[in-house]
Design a protein around this motif. Structure first.
Motif, PDB file in Angstrom:
ATOM      1  N   MET A   1       0.832  -1.200   0.000  1.00 51.01           N
ATOM      2  CA  MET A   1       0.000   0.000   0.000  1.00 51.01           C
ATOM      3  C   MET A   1       0.869   1.253   0.000  1.00 51.01           C
ATOM      4  O   MET A   1       1.897   1.310   0.673  1.00 51.01           O
ATOM      5  CB  MET A   1      -0.896   0.026   1.241  1.00 51.01           C
ATOM      6  N   LYS A   2       0.437   2.266  -0.738  1.00 48.45           N
ATOM      7  CA  LYS A   2       1.130   3.539  -0.762  1.00 48.45           C
ATOM      8  C   LYS A   2       0.507   4.477   0.270  1.00 48.45           C
ATOM      9  O   LYS A   2      -0.703   4.523   0.438  1.00 48.45           O
ATOM     10  CB  LYS A   2       1.066   4.173  -2.148  1.00 48.45           C
ATOM     11  N   VAL A   3       1.362   5.235   0.933  1.00 51.04           N
ATOM     12  CA  VAL A   3       0.920   6.139   1.987  1.00 51.04           C
ATOM     13  C   VAL A   3       0.611   7.507   1.397  1.00 51.04           C
ATOM     14  O   VAL A   3       1.474   8.146   0.791  1.00 51.04           O
ATOM     15  CB  VAL A   3       1.998   6.275   3.087  1.00 51.04           C
ATOM     16  N   GLY A   4      -0.641   7.942   1.539  1.00 54.64           N
ATOM     17  CA  GLY A   4      -1.021   9.274   1.107  1.00 54.64           C
ATOM     18  C   GLY A   4      -0.854   9.550  -0.369  1.00 54.64           C
ATOM     19  O   GLY A   4      -0.684  10.699  -0.771  1.00 54.64           O
ATOM     20  N   GLY A   5      -0.874   8.496  -1.176  1.00 53.87           N
ATOM     21  CA  GLY A   5      -0.697   8.691  -2.604  1.00 53.87           C
ATOM     22  C   GLY A   5       0.726   9.010  -3.017  1.00 53.87           C
ATOM     23  O   GLY A   5       0.992   9.363  -4.175  1.00 53.87           O
ATOM     24  N   THR A   6       1.676   8.853  -2.093  1.00 52.83           N
ATOM     25  CA  THR A   6       3.096   9.106  -2.393  1.00 52.83           C
ATOM     26  C   THR A   6       3.761   7.804  -2.840  1.00 52.83           C
ATOM     27  O   THR A   6       3.118   6.762  -2.945  1.00 52.83           O
ATOM     28  CB  THR A   6       3.821   9.646  -1.151  1.00 52.83           C
ATOM     29  N   ALA A   7       5.053   7.872  -3.068  1.00 50.43           N
ATOM     30  CA  ALA A   7       5.818   6.668  -3.424  1.00 50.43           C
ATOM     31  C   ALA A   7       6.154   5.834  -2.196  1.00 50.43           C
ATOM     32  O   ALA A   7       6.616   4.697  -2.322  1.00 50.43           O
ATOM     33  CB  ALA A   7       7.101   7.064  -4.152  1.00 50.43           C
ATOM     34  N   ASP A   8       5.926   6.379  -1.007  1.00 50.33           N
ATOM     35  CA  ASP A   8       6.259   5.668   0.227  1.00 50.33           C
ATOM     36  C   ASP A   8       5.227   4.593   0.547  1.00 50.33           C
ATOM     37  O   ASP A   8       4.038   4.758   0.284  1.00 50.33           O
ATOM     38  CB  ASP A   8       6.323   6.647   1.399  1.00 50.33           C
ATOM     39  N   HIS A   9       5.706   3.510   1.143  1.00 54.91           N
ATOM     40  CA  HIS A   9       4.843   2.427   1.590  1.00 54.91           C
ATOM     41  C   HIS A   9       4.887   2.346   3.111  1.00 54.91           C
ATOM     42  O   HIS A   9       5.676   3.038   3.759  1.00 54.91           O
ATOM     43  CB  HIS A   9       5.302   1.100   0.983  1.00 54.91           C
TER      44      HIS A   9
END
Length: 242
Positions: free
Chosen positions: A83-91
Motif C-alpha cells: 500500500m502507498k501512503v497518502g498517494g506518495t511513493a512511500d509504503h
C-alpha cells in the motif's frame, strides 16, 4: 537504573520528520531519513500484521493514511507494504526496514500499539528484532498489558509508559506501572504538571519526554516540567513551522 541520557539528548521527531502529511508523510522511510539527516531522534509506532510481523503505522486501520478499508491485523506484512501512503511513493514499512534504515545513526523510540485480541506476540516479535540491533533504542506503550510483557520479551531494552491525564484514577493507574520495571515516561504536555510526572522525575530521577509538541508554549511547558520533547510540524533548530 541505567544511563538514559541519550534518550533526552536531542529532540525526538514524532513519527519521523514529516511535513504534517503534505508531501512527506508520517511513519515512512522518507520521514525517518529526513530525521536522520537532521540528527533528530525518531519516534515511531508499531502494530502486528496478520502474519505476526511488526509493521510501522500509527492507526489500527488504513483509512486515513491510504484510503483503504481493513485493519492492520487482517493484512499480511506484504499486503501492507504494497500500500502507498497518502498517494506518495512511500509504503508502510516493517520495523525491520526501519531499523535497517536508521542503523543506529540516531536514537529510536518505538511505541508498541496494542489491539485487544489481536496483539499476542507483538512485544515478543519486537524484542526479537531488537536483540541484534546495534543502536540506541527504547520501547514504550499506552497499553498496560503490553508493558507487562516488556521485561520478559525485551529484556535490557529501556521501557517506557506513554501516558496522559491529570485525574486521580489515571494517575493511580500510572503509578501502578512502576511495578513493571519502566525506565522513562512519555507524557502529554498539556497534562503537565501532575503528581506522577513530578514523582518519577524528581524522586526516581526517571527521564520524562513529552508529546506532541507543535508550538512555543508547549516547548516552554516541556522544559519546565520534563526533559525532552517529541515534536512535529516545525524544525526545532530554526522554529520554522511546516
Amino acid at each position: 537504573m541505567g544511563d538514559f541520557s541519550w534518550l533526552t539528548a536531542q529532540p525526538i521527531a514524532h513519527r519521523g520528520y514529516h511535513d504534517l502529511n503534505k508531501q512527506c508523510w508520517e511513519n515512512t522511510l522518507s520521514a525517518f531519513a529526513a530525521a536522520v539527516e537532521r540528527g533528530f531522534a525518531i519516534e515511531c509506532d508499531v502494530h502486528l500484521s496478520a502474519d505476526r510481523v511488526p509493521v510501522v503505522i500509527h492507526d489500527d486501520n488504513f483509512q486515513r493514511l491510504a484510503d483503504r478499508d481493513g485493519f492492520v491485523w487482517q493484512r499480511t506484512a506484504a499486503e501492507i507494504g504494497a500500500m502507498k501512503v497518502g498517494g506518495t511513493a512511500d509504503h508502510f514499512p516493517t520495523l525491520k526496514e526501519t531499523l535497517d534504515l536508521v542503523a543506529g545513526r540516531v536514537p529510536l523510540v518505538i511505541e508498541v500499539k496494542g489491539t485487544p485480541g489481536h496483539d499476542d506476540g507483538l512485544v515478543e516479535s519486537v524484542g526479537r528484532l531488537l536483540e541484534t540491533y546495534d543502536g540506541k533504542v527504547a520501547i514504550m506503550s499506552f497499553d498496560h498489558w503490553l508493558i507487562r510483557d516488556f521485561a520478559r520479551y525485551a529484556p535490557g531494552i529501556p521501557a517506557g509508559l506513554t501516558a496522559y491525564g491529570k485525574d486521580n484514577q489515571l494517575i493511580e493507574a500510572h503509578f501502578s506501572m512502576l511495578a513493571h520495571q519502566i525506565d522513562f515516561t512519555s507524557y502529554a504536555a498539556g497534562d503537565l504538571p501532575n503528581p506522577f510526572v513530578s514523582f518519577v522525575r524528581d524522586r526516581l530521577k526517571m527521564p520524562v519526554i513529552t508529546w506532541t509538541i507543535r508550538d512555543q508554549p508547549a516547548i516552554d511547558l516541556t522544559f519546565r516540567y520534563a526533559d525532552q520533547m517529541t515534536f512535529e510540524g516545525f524544525d526545532p533548530a530554526t522554529m520554522r513551522i511546516a
